[in-house]
Write an enzyme that holds these catalytic residues in place. Structure first.
Site, PDB file in Angstrom:
ATOM      1  CE  LYS A   9      35.235  48.898  36.484  1.00  0.00           C
ATOM      2  NZ  LYS A   9      34.244  47.850  36.728  1.00  0.00           N
ATOM      3  CD  GLN A  27      30.716  47.338  37.343  1.00  0.00           C
ATOM      4  OE1 GLN A  27      31.615  47.531  36.534  1.00  0.00           O
ATOM      5  NE2 GLN A  27      30.943  47.225  38.642  1.00  0.00           N
ATOM      6  CG  ASP A  36      35.649  41.716  34.430  1.00  0.00           C
ATOM      7  OD1 ASP A  36      36.351  42.398  35.183  1.00  0.00           O
ATOM      8  OD2 ASP A  36      34.443  41.952  34.203  1.00  0.00           O
TER       9      ASP A  36
HETATM   10  N1  GUN Z   1      31.820  44.391  40.188  1.00  0.00           N
HETATM   11  C1  GUN Z   1      32.692  44.513  41.221  1.00  0.00           C
HETATM   12  N2  GUN Z   1      33.956  44.204  40.845  1.00  0.00           N
HETATM   13  C2  GUN Z   1      33.875  43.876  39.534  1.00  0.00           C
HETATM   14  C3  GUN Z   1      34.857  43.480  38.576  1.00  0.00           C
HETATM   15  O1  GUN Z   1      36.057  43.343  38.852  1.00  0.00           O
HETATM   16  N3  GUN Z   1      34.379  43.242  37.317  1.00  0.00           N
HETATM   17  C4  GUN Z   1      33.057  43.374  37.000  1.00  0.00           C
HETATM   18  N4  GUN Z   1      32.697  43.089  35.746  1.00  0.00           N
HETATM   19  N5  GUN Z   1      32.125  43.742  37.871  1.00  0.00           N
HETATM   20  C5  GUN Z   1      32.551  43.998  39.126  1.00  0.00           C
END
Ligand code: GUN
Length: 296
Positions: free
Chosen positions: A53, A97, A120
């Site tokens: 990311k 995360q 998110d």
């Molecule tokens: N862990 C797995 N998928 C995601 C996501 O889309 N957002 C976040 N914040 N954590 C994740």
């Protein structure tokens, strides 16, 4: 006839290029969107996702801030980090995360994120906006990616029966809301549902988001269905390991009309929409700040 392979990587690259154009416009106007990602602990898969990311954020021309807290960081430590990011004007998007260590209440953390920075789309304010048809909110990235991939092979989903396997807040519930917005008839099946195979056989569009390798068999798929596989599961195979989706791909591709591969399907779309949401959050925040400025 084997199904069309929906190339998530190519479609995600195109979306990322469009985001980069928007970021370049912002740079010409003298500002730069910023994304902060917070990682707690040492989960190896989370580390890989966070690194990726960060890299893609920078490649799109945005500012990336990564905050790594140790696995024994307290809930208060994390709340303080989120609070600082909420108040930092250089940060337009905040992503914590998941999964978080067990001693931290994830719901409490997500509720603390400023909804205008919630890239998110997990905050109750944004989930509520999605559920009520208010398009002003931020929408979860993986569900946005799923709809984009489906629409790459079928533009008009009106009246289609969409079956969603899984009811998580991250994928199942929001993707069901987005499919409803597309005028689909929706069935959400989950761990307590009976006759899941026969429910799936009624699907024109099938979204598998249960996190169990290859549970959806070819015999569960209606001939001609569009199949979107959200699962990314690491499994042992012939003495090595490989990634598998929630769908038994080799069987399913003989029955479906179009299918997403794993890897290279939904995964790249999630990051592309994270960048898209960050740019959008930055644009919306500037508009709302401008409105405040002109009122004062
Ligand atoms: N862990 C797995 N998928 C995601 C996501 O889309 N957002 C976040 N914040 N954590 C994740």
């Amino acid at each position: 006839m084997a199904a069309i392979l929906i190339d998530g990587k190519r479609i995600a690259n195109r979306l990322t290029e469009q985001v980069a154009v928007g970021v370049a416009d912002a740079a010409r106007a003298g500002w730069m969107p910023g994304l902060a990602v917070v990682l707690v602990g040492d989960d190896p898969a989370s580390h890989v996702y966070v690194r990726s990311k960060g890299k893609q954020t920078v490649a799109a021309g945005m500012r990336s801030f990564v905050h790594h807290l140790p696995s024994d960081a307290s809930e208060v430590d994390l709340l303080n980090t989120v609070d600082r990011l909420n108040r930092d004007p250089a940060v337009d998007g905040i992503l914590v995360q998941l999964p978080l260590p067990r001693h931290i209440d994830g719901g409490k953390i997500l509720a603390t994120i400023d909804p205008s920075k919630d890239v998110d789309g997990f905050h109750a304010v944004n989930a509520g906006r999605l559920a009520t048809g208010d398009k002003s909110g931020l929408v979860p990235c993986t569900p946005l990616g799923c709809i984009h991939l489906i629409k790459s092979v079928r533009q008009d989903l009106s009246g289609a029966h969409a079956v969603v396997l899984g009811r998580s807040n991250i994928v199942g519930k929001p993707v069901a809301q987005l499919l409803l917005r597309e005028n689909c008839t929706i069935t959400v099946a989950h761990s307590h549902s009976r006759n899941v195979d026969s429910i799936c056989r009624g699907a024109d569009v099938l979204i598998a988001a249960v996190g169990q390798p290859e549970v959806v068999r070819g015999s569960w798929i209606r001939p001609g269905a569009i199949v979107v596989d959200v699962g990314i599961n690491r499994i042992a195979d012939k003495g090595a390991s490989r990634l598998a989706g929630d769908v038994a791909f080799a069987e399913a591709r003989e029955i479906a009309s179009a299918i997403t591969p794993v890897p290279g399907g939904v995964g790249p779309m999630t990051i592309a929409y994270l960048l898209h949401n960050t740019l959008r959050a930055a644009q919306l925040r500037r508009v709302s700040r401008g409105a405040h400025t002109s009122l004062s």
